[in-house]
Each structure stands twice: as C-alpha cells, then as structure tokens.
Design an enzyme around this catalytic site. Structure first.
Site, PDB file in Angstrom:
ATOM      1  N   ALA A 182       0.834  -1.203   0.000  1.00 13.89           N
ATOM      2  CA  ALA A 182       0.000   0.000   0.000  1.00 13.89           C
ATOM      3  C   ALA A 182       0.866   1.249   0.000  1.00 13.89           C
ATOM      4  CB  ALA A 182      -0.925  -0.018   1.215  1.00 13.89           C
ATOM      5  N   SER A 193       1.881 -22.216   2.639  1.00 14.50           N
ATOM      6  CA  SER A 193       0.713 -21.905   1.819  1.00 14.50           C
ATOM      7  C   SER A 193      -0.396 -22.923   2.064  1.00 14.50           C
ATOM      8  CB  SER A 193       1.091 -21.922   0.350  1.00 14.50           C
ATOM      9  OG  SER A 193      -0.085 -21.910  -0.431  1.00 14.50           O
ATOM     10  N   ARG A 229     -10.276 -21.241   6.390  1.00 15.47           N
ATOM     11  CA  ARG A 229      -9.185 -21.145   7.353  1.00 15.47           C
ATOM     12  C   ARG A 229      -9.664 -21.191   8.800  1.00 15.47           C
ATOM     13  NH1 ARG A 229      -5.595 -16.280   4.521  1.00 15.47           N
ATOM     14  NH2 ARG A 229      -4.795 -17.564   2.823  1.00 15.47           N
ATOM     15  N   LEU A 259      -2.957  -8.814  -0.935  1.00 18.65           N
ATOM     16  CA  LEU A 259      -2.102  -8.116  -1.893  1.00 18.65           C
ATOM     17  C   LEU A 259      -2.958  -7.225  -2.778  1.00 18.65           C
ATOM     18  CD1 LEU A 259       0.290 -11.045  -2.899  1.00 18.65           C
ATOM     19  CD2 LEU A 259       0.510  -9.402  -1.062  1.00 18.65           C
TER      20      LEU A 259
END
Lengths: 643, 257, 256
Positions: A43, A283, A336, A447
């Site tokens: 950012a 990951s 998750r 992202l």
C-alpha cells in the site's frame, strides 16, 4: 456520527460516478502539496510512487533498512483479479460476491465492489512494471484457484508473489526517489501524529539510527503500516511489525474499527518451545492434497508424544481424519477459520501431536501413492523443503505437523469510502485500515487490497481533500509540532528511565499468551473478562517493572521494542472489549456463546450487522463505540455451511 | 569523462582489459608451444634455430610480438590496479574467512599465481629472448647433403658469423644461425632452473584453469550450450595440455640430453 | 533437556559508525537444536538485558528468509554453514555442543557498520534508484495479456528477480563486489519485453552507481553464487557484462 461517504447510485457505477465528482488539483499546483506516507509495503510503496508521479511531493518512511523489506514481501500465494482470463465464469461481480461472503457479511458492499473493479488494473500495472508472474507455454499469464475459490483468478509468481509485487512497487518508488519527487526515510519510526485544528498536518518520527526525534510536516498523512498481529507475540508477521503508528493516530482521534477480527491461519509450522520468536506459514494450497488427522484416542496420542511409538505405527483405523469426518463435502478444504478451530479442539482433547501436543498431522502419504513423489515435489517442493529445513523432518517420509497461527488482522483504523480516517487529512491504506475484508479475509486478497488502495484509490481521493485546503505550506513552527515532539521525547525518556526486573519480551510473551488463550481462535465472555483484567495488570507490571537499556542516541533494540509493546498492551485491551461487545460469531471472531448445535459459528445479523468503531477517551478510560450500520442492497445474507 | 572512456575505466572495463589481454596471451601460448615442439626434433636444433630466426625476423610476427609485450604489461598493471581497488573495497578484514567453502583456491589467488608467472616471464625472457637478441648465444653451421640427407654441424666462432644464412652450395644446403637450441640445452642442465620452470608451469595451469573460463565470463560469453566446451578447453587444453607440453621441455633436456 | 548445547560466541561489538569495534566473548548455554540462529541470539540478548548489558544489535525482520534484512558472517561464511539458507532459517542443529562461533558483520567499504552486527546497505537502494525500473506511470498501461512472454524467459527473469537484497554476495566475495546483486537486477529487466526500452541506458547507469558506491570488481571466484541464499546464478553477471559492453560499444543510449 460516522459518515462512510458511500456514493449513491447502483453498485457498479458508484466508483465511476464518485471519481467524476471528486475535486481535482491542477497539475501545476500539485507540487505545492506534501504528502507523508508511513510504511512502504504494497500500500505504502504504491501510494508513494503513484502520488509522486502525479506531481505531489512525497515523504516516505519505513522502519526497515530499506523500503523493499516491508512484510508484504513475505506473502506467498498470489493476488486475485477478476480478469476472467480462464473463461471460467469469473467477473467483477463474482469476485465482489465471493469477497463479501468470505468476509461473513461484515464489510461494506461499495468498498468491496470497488476492490473487485480495480483488481484488473492492478495486474496490468504490475505486468507493465515487469513483475514476472507465472506464465503458460503460450506466453500468457497463468492462474490458479486459491483458497477454495470456484474460479481460477489468482495470479502468482511461484510461492513468492508478495515479494515480486512489492519489488514492483518498490521499483516505481525508486524511480520517483531518483526523480527527486519522493524523499525516503529508512530506519525511521513514526511515533506520533501532529494535528492542527483537527486536521492531520504532520508526524513525529524517531531516527532509529541516531535517535533524533524529528518533525515532518505535510498536507496529508497516509498510514500504510500494516496489521497488528504481533499483539499475540507469536504470529506470521515480521518481528518488527507493530501497531504504534496506527495506535498513536488512534489516540489522536482516529477511530479503530473491529479490532477483534483476527485471522488465524491453519497451516503453520508448530511452536517448538519458549524460545520461539515467530511462526512460519506454509501456503494453504497444501490442503489441496494433504489430509489432516490426529490419533483416534488420547492414549495413542500420548504414546506418540512421549516417543514410545512412531507415527507410522498408528494403523489406518486408529487415525481420525477429523475434517473429512465432520465436513464431508469440503473435507480438508474448509475455510481457514474452521480448519484452525478444529485443530485447536483436537489439541484440547489431548489428541494433539508433536512434543508439545500443539499440532495435528498433515499427511501426504495418500497423495504420494496416488500421484507419485515427483508430482508432489513439483507442486509443493519448495514448501516441503522449507518444512524440512525448519523441523528437520522429511515430509516425504512422515506427515507434516501443523498448527494454526495468527496471520492477518482484518480490523484496523476506520476509514470512509475515500480511505480517510475520522481525522481529516489522515488516511489509512492496506491492512492498516479495516475496510474491505469484513470479518475474514480470503486467500490472495491482501495483496489485491494493498495495491488497489495505493495505485488506484488514494491518487483520486486524496486530491479531493487537498483541493479544498489552499496552497499555504504547513506551518512547521506551529506550537502543536513542538508540543507533540516534546510529548514523544518525554515518552522516550520515560521508557529509558525504567530499570525493573522484566525484559520487554517477558511482558510481550505474557500478553501474547493472554491474547491467544482468551482472544484467539475461540472466545467467550468469561475468558474475555478475565483477559481484560489480566491485560490491565500486565500493563501496570510493564510500567513498573520493565527494564529498558541504553540511550536514545543509538540503535536501541530495547527502546524500540518497549515503545511498541506499550502500545500493544493498550490495543490488546481494546481487542478484548470489541470481542466482548460482539456477541456473535463471524469470520475470524468465534464466540462460543454464538454457535449452532453442532458447534459451528452463528452470525447474528439482526444485532451485529455493523462496524464497531472505537473512539479513544484518554489513558485507562474505556473507549466509546460508534456503530456504522452495514447496508446490504445487492447480496442476500446467508449462513456459511461447509458440511 | 566520456561515456566511451568509461567503458575502460569502470570496474567492468578494467576486467574487460584483463580478459582480452589474457585471452590474447592464451592464443600466444598455443603458438609458442607448437613452435617450441621443434625442440623435440632430433636434428641438433636445426628446425628450432630456423624457427627462432623466422619468429624474430618476419615483420608481421614482429608486430604481433610487440602486441604481446604490451599485453603482458597491461595484464600485469591492470591486475595490480584491480587488486588494489578490490583491497580498498574491504578495508576491514574478516577475522574468520572460510573461502574454501565457497570458491576454488586458484580463483582466489590469481594475483599470487600471476606474480609467479611474471617472475617466470622475466627470467625466461632474460635467458633466451634477451641473450638471443644481445648476441650472447653460440653460433652453428648445418651442412646438409641434399642427396644423402645426412647433416653435419660445426660451431662457428663469432668472427665467422655475420647473420643468418641459408644457401645451397654444390648440392649441400648450408644454414648458419644463432644456436638458441644449444643455449636451451645448456640452460636446462641446471636442476634448479628446471624445477623453477616446472613450478611455474604448475602455476600456469592453475592460473589458466580459472583464467580462461573467467575471461569468457567477463566478456559475457556465457551460454549454457557453450560453457561446457569452454570449461573443457580451459581445463584440459590450458590447464593440462599446454603446461605439460611446456614443462616437458626442461625435463627432456635435463633427463634425456 | 537432552540434546541441548553450550556454545561460545565471539561477537563483533561496535557502538556506532564512528567508534572502533572489538570481539566480545559470550556464553550461550542450554541452546536447543530446534532454535533458529537468531532465536539463539535472542536468548543471549535476554540474558544480557537481565544483567543490564546492552544487547547485541543485529538486523532481522521477517524471519522466514524473504525480507533479506538478516545478515551475519558466521564462522567465516555469510549466513553460516548451510547452503541456500538465510541466517534466520539456519537452525542450531547445524552446530555442535562446545563449538565456538565467530559472528561478524558484513565487511565492505560500501556497507559501513552502524552498530554491532548491523551494516548500512543503502548502497543497494541507490543502485536500484539509478535504473532498476521501467519508466511507466500508474495507469494507462496495456492489458496484462497484451504482452506475451515465453514461459522460459519469464521463468528466467523470475529467477533473477528472486534476489532478496541481503548483501551476502558482497560479504562472500573476496573483493566485496556487488556484481551478483546488480546483475540480477539488470538481468530481470534485460530479459523481459517491458525492460527493453531502456535496456542499455539502465545497464550503464546501474554499473556507474555500483562503482561510485565503492564495491570491488568481480574476479569470477563464484563465492557469491555459492553463498547466495536464494541461488542467484553467475550467468547474471555474464549477462550484465554483455549488456554493459554492448551499450558502451554498439549503442547510442547514454546513462540517464
């Protein structure tokens, strides 16, 4: 009253209409404005570069020794974009829908839609910068499906997407530094915000190398300082990640929204002991082929932990593939939060594995026999290597051990549609703000949000504010600069005078333990109340018994940490307050009181379909909560189910 | 500074000069070795002495030889310049430096190997080049009967010798030349000189095993299709064949003559 | 606990840029082989702090091998004994009980020590500022798939782009040369179509900046490649040389 400034009109036209109505700054006048950007992750770097390109003067700050080291660099999986290159039915609307649903309906429709809309521009921009995304043999961009998404919309650069995107933004930033439009301050930490007549007009920083406390003036201040996961001491964040800039801004009047929304990632490498300093994420693509299990009985698990038997001694019928058992349709691919909570439950039942018992198995034996070791290596080789390196266990030969870890914080500084906080002229971008992920963030969306805010939102919205300001330079001699600087100096002196018996890390570890235990994967009223008391006591202990060594005029590890932990000690309590207030389960926030009969999360849309934005009231005063009601005009709220 | 001049003064430019001069010296070594194989002719040095005359008098070769001297000097001077520059790049040394772990000994000690070679070149040129040019070698006359093919030799006194001569007289080819061959034979009776030459050739081997490949790398000629060939030539051609060929000469004269 | 180690550390301590440093010996007792090297130092630092001594300063951040902030020259090698591993990912099982470990900062004129084991690597930033970018502004770029790139070219560019900028190449090189780092950056852009427009001016500008920073020259020892924690290849240096000489001898573009 909180005004989110969401533009009127149909969802798909809001951003276009809004852009047209935003005031513009004449190109020749842009150089009369200075914008301060704190943090150089996705950012911050993208915002600093884009604003400098437009002609503004930018001052950028980071605490690392180079802008390129911000923790965005560690993101592995990828970045979502609604390009529909795969012709598999993706669209801006679908990305919007998935994101808002994934966030458990606790995000603003308009923000999320804008995010999905500009996602396509991000990929174009990054490719034009030379970011080496993965490609097909035909030379076009490759995509993968990520985090259980039904379409392949994730762009990636092997397991290092964050690195490549950040280096792209960093290259754009470097170009502007070279052009003299960005002045870069590395090894600088923002320690306070300067407001004049209620507007953000500058910041106070400490040069970490020399200890100099400096004032920097600007017409607008952008906080791009990331999340606050390190309040848990152990997290997948970098060691230096902290809440200080955001928290000091909060204390100057910026509301802090939904602090209790914390994302806990299920596939991390387990803790080995007290020395552990951080957790390493692997990951979640691993769950595509790995099967999660624990021994069926506590006795077997105990024997395993003591080393009396080996994992290979456990027969197939003695293994409990608990995710497959409980969620037959999603199996190991449940979201998750669900996967994390179930792992925790296994450990609590005494069926956890590894020396500490705080781990479950992630087993590739079946995948290896089905696909062959080479195919598994081709898919996950780098992750397996990393695991091997850290644990010294070969995942080709024995199951991996995994355990959840704090990974991302959806909460953050409250911002309106223009990303402006409740302090005029102060903006928050990326993970630092609360805006786009609701109560739970989808994989490969962090992202996307960081770059969307920096490249494609702030360059429009900041102009609207600046256009109304007038061109007068910010008066650095205004007494508020001196006043704030003296306050910061006073605080530094106070910290340096503390010569107690505890180290800063002692306190930080204790805080982390409290947060993890009572405000982690599952929360309940009793535990949260207990935590609140414990944190208050710990804060007292910190201010009476911690030791800070050395002096200000040097690189001083103790001092840096002490300042950050002091802020975490305050934030921790606010997180607990927010968790106490929200008597529903949603996304990363699971209240045990609000569960279905079989123990799954239950939202309460009637009472909690709002953003809780907290206003600071002074040291040790309870904060005041302001509600921003969430209005859903386009999506129908449904309860998540993965059975 | 002009951009073009920079091409030679930049860190890359200095390396370019090292690389180009080094490769030129490599090609010289090949020619030198092939020429010197005449030493192994069992003809009392006739072929070798004729070759020596040719090499010192044929104008194009003379031009190349000046290039060669320049290359040696440039190579040595730039080595010194680069080394000093590199030393300056690390003013404080490591207390512990485990170079063995990440690189070959010779690659780290090119300067040392090069210094041995420089001493060698000076000594070698003094022994042969200087003495040859300063007329400090003996003279020889070869008389070859063109019909029978038999050759007779006799040493000439300085007074009898004007310059290189090659004429046929009554079916007999007469060659008069400076007898560098004898000078070689004479020099290599000294064991210490032979030892020095052999050591220098070992240094040459290590210098070239790294240097040849390194020169291509500096020039940017690194391609996965050709690197194996360059490595092969560097190791077996310049690292083994050429030094062994040269080292064989003093050993041959010491042990066989 | 079993398997724990007692170690002797010889650590470079230096207050700041101006003062002279020296080695100080510390004991690191009861070290678990499961600790990372930096966690071992954390333990030592906690002990020092409790004694009221200034903890050892070292740079670190992500502790997962990607940010490139950690450094340390350990027993004569950057990032220690394990190949393709950063210090933060190096675990104490690579050492043995009773071992003496010498820990030094990166040594290079271009990387001055700022405290203890931390050095100033801003030279790397300045080299990149000289040209490691494509001169485009935000917005107004073509569709991402309008620029097809052959997969092997994209993969090779990616390999070069994975450099984490830690400086181990400089630390390992006997000449303190930065060429592996600089060449990886130049290569990334030289390979892909996006980098073509300024290909030759970029190579010149970045090499000029590299020289200005006071790094040494490459003598092709290959130590940088051997010590690089992410496996950046020497072929990058060859490519940089090619780009630079082509620019200098055959192209019109000047550095800008």
């Amino acid at each position: 009253m909180l005004d989110s400034k969401i533009p009127a009109g149909p969802l798909a036209e809001k951003w276009s209409n809004h852009k047209f109505h935003l005031k513009l700054v004449n190109p020749a006048n842009k150089r009369r404005f200075t914008i301060i950007v704190v943090g150089t992750g996705l950012a911050g770097a993208s915002a600093a570069a884009s604003l400098a390109e437009l002609g503004y003067n930018v001052k950028a700050f980071c605490y690392q020794d180079s802008a390129r080291r911000a923790h965005s660099i560690a993101a592995q999986g990828g970045i979502n974009a609604a390009k529909n290159y795969q012709n598999d039915g993706d669209s801006v609307y679908r990305l919007f829908y998935d994101t808002i649903k994934g966030g458990d309906y606790r995000a603003r429709e308009a923000n999320v839609y804008r995010l999905a809309e500009v996602s396509v521009n991000i990929i174009d921009q990054c490719v034009a910068q030379g970011v080496p995304f993965a490609r097909e043999y035909g030379g076009l961009l490759d995509n993968r499906s990520f985090g259980g998404a039904q379409v392949s919309r994730t762009f990636y650069a092997r397991g290092q997407t964050g690195q490549q995107l950040l280096l792209g933004a960093y290259s754009a930033l470097n170009r502007q530094i070279h052009a003299g439009k960005v002045e870069m301050f590395t090894r600088h930490e923002m320690l306070d915000l300067v407001t004049i007549e209620g507007q953000a007009r500058g910041i106070i920083t400490r040069d970490l190398e020399t200890g100099a406390i400096e004032s920097h003036a600007g017409h607008a201040v952008l906080l791009c300082t990331g999340g606050y996961g390190n309040v848990f001491f152990l997290s997948t964040n970098a060691m230096g990640c902290n809440v200080t800039a955001a928290w000091r801004a909060h204390k100057r009047g910026a509301f802090f929204a939904n602090p209790c929304y914390t994302q806990i990632h299920p596939t991390c490498i387990p803790v080995t002991g007290d020395h552990q300093s951080k957790l390493t994420l692997m990951s979640e693509s691993l769950r595509n082929d790995g099967r999660v299990w624990v021994p069926k009985t506590v006795e077997l698990a105990q024997k395993l932990r003591k080393g009396e038997i080996k994992v290979t001694d456990i027969k197939e019928e003695d293994r409990d593939y608990f995710l497959e058992r409980k969620y037959p349709s999603f199996g190991n691919l449940v979201p998750r939060d669900v996967a994390s909570r179930n792992a925790k439950q296994m450990a609590e039942e005494g069926r956890g594995v590894g020396k500490t018992g705080l781990a479950v198995f992630l087993d590739f034996a079946e995948a290896i026999s089905r696909l062959g070791e080479d195919a598994v290596r081709a898919k996950y080789g780098n992750l397996f290597d990393m695991y091997y390196q850290i644990t010294d266990e070969n995942p080709y030969k024995q199951p991996m051990r995994i355990y959840p870890a704090v990974h991302y914080t959806m909460g953050g500084i409250w911002v309106d549609y223009n990303l402006m906080t409740t302090i005029p002229g102060l903006y928050a971008l990326g993970e630092c703000n609360f805006s786009d992920h609701g109560a739970n963030r989808l994989g490969a969306s962090a992202l996307m949000q960081g770059l969307a805010d920096g490249y494609f939102v702030i360059p429009y919205t900041v102009g609207d504010y600046l256009a109304g300001l007038g061109f007068a330079p910010v008066d650095k001699n205004h007494p508020n600069f001196e006043k704030t600087r003296l306050e910061v100096e006073g605080k530094v002196k106070q910290l340096l005078s503390m010569k107690g018996s505890k180290t800063v890390d002692d306190i930080h570890k204790k805080l982390g333990h409290i947060m993890w235990e009572y405000c982690g994967m599952a929360r309940n009223e009793e535990g949260l109340k207990k935590a609140k008391g414990l944190i208050q006591e710990l804060r007292k202990e910190f201010w009476s018994d911690v030791t800070v060594l050395g002096e200000n005029e040097e690189l001083n590890l103790s001092l840096e940490k002490a300042g950050r932990v002091a802020d975490f000690l305050e934030l921790g309590e606010l997180m607990v307050d927010d968790a106490l207030n929200r008597r529903e389960s949603c996304g990363g926030h699971f209240r045990e009181e609000s569960a279905t009969e079989d123990g799954e999360a239950k939202r309460d849309d009637e009472n909690y379909s709002y953003v809780a934005a907290w206003e600071y009231q002074g040291d040790n005063q309870p904060e005041v909560m302001h509600k921003e009601e969430l209005i859903f005009e386009n999506v129908k709220l449904t309860q998540r189910s993965y059975k | 500074m002009s951009s073009f001049k920079q091409a030679f003064t930049s860190s890359l430019g200095k390396k370019l000069i090292m690389s180009l001069t080094g490769l030129f010296l490599c090609t010289f070594l090949v020619v030198h070795l092939i020429g010197n194989l005449q030493l192994f002719h069992d003809d009392n040095g006739k072929a070798f002495n004729e070759y020596a005359y040719f090499m010192t008098h044929f104008p194009p070769i003379k031009v190349v030889s000046y290039l060669l001297y320049a290359s040696i000097i440039l190579h040595a001077i730039y080595a010194l310049v680069v080394t000093l520059h590199n030393k300056k790049a690390r003013p404080v040394k490591y207390a512990v430096y485990d170079g063995q772990a990440n690189s070959k000994w010779n690659s780290r000690n090119m300067g040392f190997l090069g210094t041995i070679l420089l001493f060698f070149i000076v000594s070698h040129m003094y022994s042969f080049w200087w003495k040859y040019h300063r007329d400090q070698v003996p003279y020889i006359e070869y008389r070859s009967d063109l019909n029978s093919g038999s050759t007779q030799t006799r040493e000439l006194a300085a007074a009898e010798f004007n310059d290189y001569q090659n004429f046929t007289d009554n079916g007999v080819e007469v060659v008069r030349a400076r007898d560098l061959y004898r000078q070689v034979e004479f020099a290599f009776q000294e064991w210490w000189l032979v030892a020095f030459y052999v050591i220098a050739m070992v240094a040459l081997s290590f210098h070239l095993i790294h240097g040849f490949r390194s020169a291509f790398q500096t020039l940017g000629w690194n391609h996965k299709k050709y690197v194996p060939l360059i490595r092969f030539i560097g190791i077996w051609g310049f690292g083994v064949l050429i030094p062994i060929g040269f080292a064989a000469m003093p050993l041959y004269f010491f042990f066989c003559k | 606990m079993s398997g724990h180690m007692n170690l002797t550390l010889k650590v470079w301590r230096q207050k700041n840029k101006e003062t002279r440093g020296k080695f100080v010996t510390y004991k690191a007792d009861d070290i678990s082989p499961d600790m990372s090297f930096l966690e071992m130092l954390d333990v030592v630092n906690e002990g020092l702090t409790r004694k009221g001594e200034d903890p050892i300063y070292f740079d670190h951040d992500c502790r997962e091998g990607i940010c490139g902030m950690c450094s340390l020259h350990i027993n004569g090698r950057p990032h220690g004994p394990k190949e393709e591993t950063t210090t933060c990912q190096l675990h104490m099982r690579s050492f043995h009980d009773g071992q003496t470990i010498v820990i030094e900062p990166w040594r290079a004129a271009a990387f001055p020590v700022i405290k203890d084991l931390a050095v100033d690597r801003s030279a790397f930033d300045r080299i990149q500022q000289a040209g490691a970018y494509v001169n485009i502004n935000t917005g107004g770029v073509p569709d991402a798939n309008a620029i097809p790139i052959p997969k092997d070219v994209a993969d090779e560019a990616f390999e070069s782009a994975t450099c984490i900028g830690c400086g181990a190449c400089v630390a390992a090189c006997k000449n303190a040369s930065a060429m592996l780092f600089v060449s990886a950056k130049i290569s990334q852009y030289a390979l892909v179509p996006q980098g073509q427009t300024e290909r030759y001016s970029r190579a010149q500008a970045m090499v000029a900046q590299m020289d200005e920073e006071g790094f040494g020259s490459c003598t092709n020892t290959g130590a940088c490649e051997a010590e690089c924690p992410v496996g950046i290849k020497l072929t990058n240096i060859a490519r940089m040389n090619r780009e630079y000489f082509t620019a200098k001898f055959f192209k019109q573009e000047e550095a800008h």
